[in-house]
Design a protein around this motif. Structure first.
Motif, short mmCIF file in Angstrom:
data_model
loop_
_atom_site.label_atom_id
_atom_site.label_comp_id
_atom_site.label_asym_id
_atom_site.label_seq_id
_atom_site.Cartn_x
_atom_site.Cartn_y
_atom_site.Cartn_z
N LYS A 134 0.86 -1.19 0.00
CA LYS A 134 0.00 0.00 0.00
C LYS A 134 0.89 1.24 0.00
O LYS A 134 1.77 1.38 0.85
CB LYS A 134 -0.91 0.02 1.23
N GLU A 144 -2.92 0.30 -3.84
CA GLU A 144 -3.05 -0.78 -2.87
C GLU A 144 -3.15 -2.08 -3.66
O GLU A 144 -4.03 -2.22 -4.53
CB GLU A 144 -4.29 -0.61 -1.99
N VAL A 151 -7.51 -7.51 -4.69
CA VAL A 151 -7.74 -6.07 -4.64
C VAL A 151 -6.57 -5.36 -5.32
O VAL A 151 -5.41 -5.66 -5.02
CB VAL A 151 -7.87 -5.57 -3.18
N GLU A 152 -6.87 -4.47 -6.24
CA GLU A 152 -5.88 -3.59 -6.86
C GLU A 152 -6.52 -2.21 -7.00
O GLU A 152 -7.34 -1.99 -7.87
CB GLU A 152 -5.44 -4.10 -8.23
N VAL A 153 -6.10 -1.31 -6.12
CA VAL A 153 -6.62 0.06 -6.15
C VAL A 153 -5.53 0.97 -6.70
O VAL A 153 -4.41 0.95 -6.20
CB VAL A 153 -7.05 0.53 -4.74
N ASP A 158 -10.76 0.74 -7.69
CA ASP A 158 -10.45 -0.68 -7.50
C ASP A 158 -10.61 -1.37 -8.85
O ASP A 158 -11.72 -1.60 -9.34
CB ASP A 158 -11.38 -1.30 -6.46
N ALA A 161 -12.67 -4.78 -8.81
CA ALA A 161 -13.98 -4.85 -8.16
C ALA A 161 -15.00 -5.60 -9.00
O ALA A 161 -15.74 -6.46 -8.48
CB ALA A 161 -14.49 -3.44 -7.83
N ARG A 164 -14.20 -9.35 -8.95
CA ARG A 164 -14.58 -9.96 -7.67
C ARG A 164 -16.10 -10.15 -7.61
O ARG A 164 -16.59 -11.19 -7.18
CB ARG A 164 -14.13 -9.09 -6.49
#
Length: 170
Positions: A134, A144, A151-153, A158, A161, A164
């Motif tokens: 992060k 992140e 999770v890939e922000v 994201d 998202a 997922r």
């Protein structure tokens, strides 16, 4: 015209304990995408397909052996060690200061005692296989990456998202 941001101060933490005076250098993880070349019918050339985040690694060098890192060697969980880098970068043209924080979770994959010489400050190096990353810049999460939880922000978005959601994950 602009001047570069120069790291003026840094601190490294391990499970909340600081390494003031101990940490010499920190090698933050490279962020690398796994790309696969693809050229299909009707295409005049190849493009690179994004196959996801490559494995991440961090390194750190200390002035002498670090007992707590030695005691964390062989941690059984992929994200069992929590490390935090905090640094401030300043520009010499504007005196503007940026704070950068990198939070890592992982486990040590290599410990190197290096050459030990009487009367000399030695180098003790540790390499961490990173399972969570992060990057926080001036208090804002910029990136992140949490492969375990998909999770890939990046820049507040994201990127995984929808994928997922399609799998029925949170």
């Amino acid at each position: 015209m602009g001047f570069p941001r120069v790291l003026k101060d840094q601190m490294l933490f391990n499970e909340g304990n600081d390494y003031q005076g101990d940490a010499k250098t920190v090698g933050l993880p490279n962020l690398t995408r796994k790309m696969e070349e693809y050229r299909g019918a009707g295409m005049s050339g190849a493009v690179s397909l994004d196959m996801g985040q490559e494995a991440m690694e961090a390194s750190m060098t200390f002035a002498g052996p670090m007992r707590d890192i030695i005691r964390q060697y062989g941690t059984p969980t992929v994200d069992g060690v929590y490390m935090r880098f905090a640094g401030n970068y300043q520009r010499d043209d504007t005196a503007e200061i940026d704070t950068v924080e990198v939070i890592l979770r992982g486990r040590f994959s290599e410990i190197e005692f290096g050459d030990q010489e009487t009367g000399e400050v030695g180098d003790f190096k540790a390499t961490m296989a990173v399972a969570y990353y992060k990057l926080v810049w001036n208090g804002r999460t910029e990136i992140e990456i949490d492969p375990i939880n998909m999770v890939e922000v990046v820049n507040g978005i994201d990127l995984l998202a929808a994928r997922r959601n399609a799998l029925g994950m949170f």
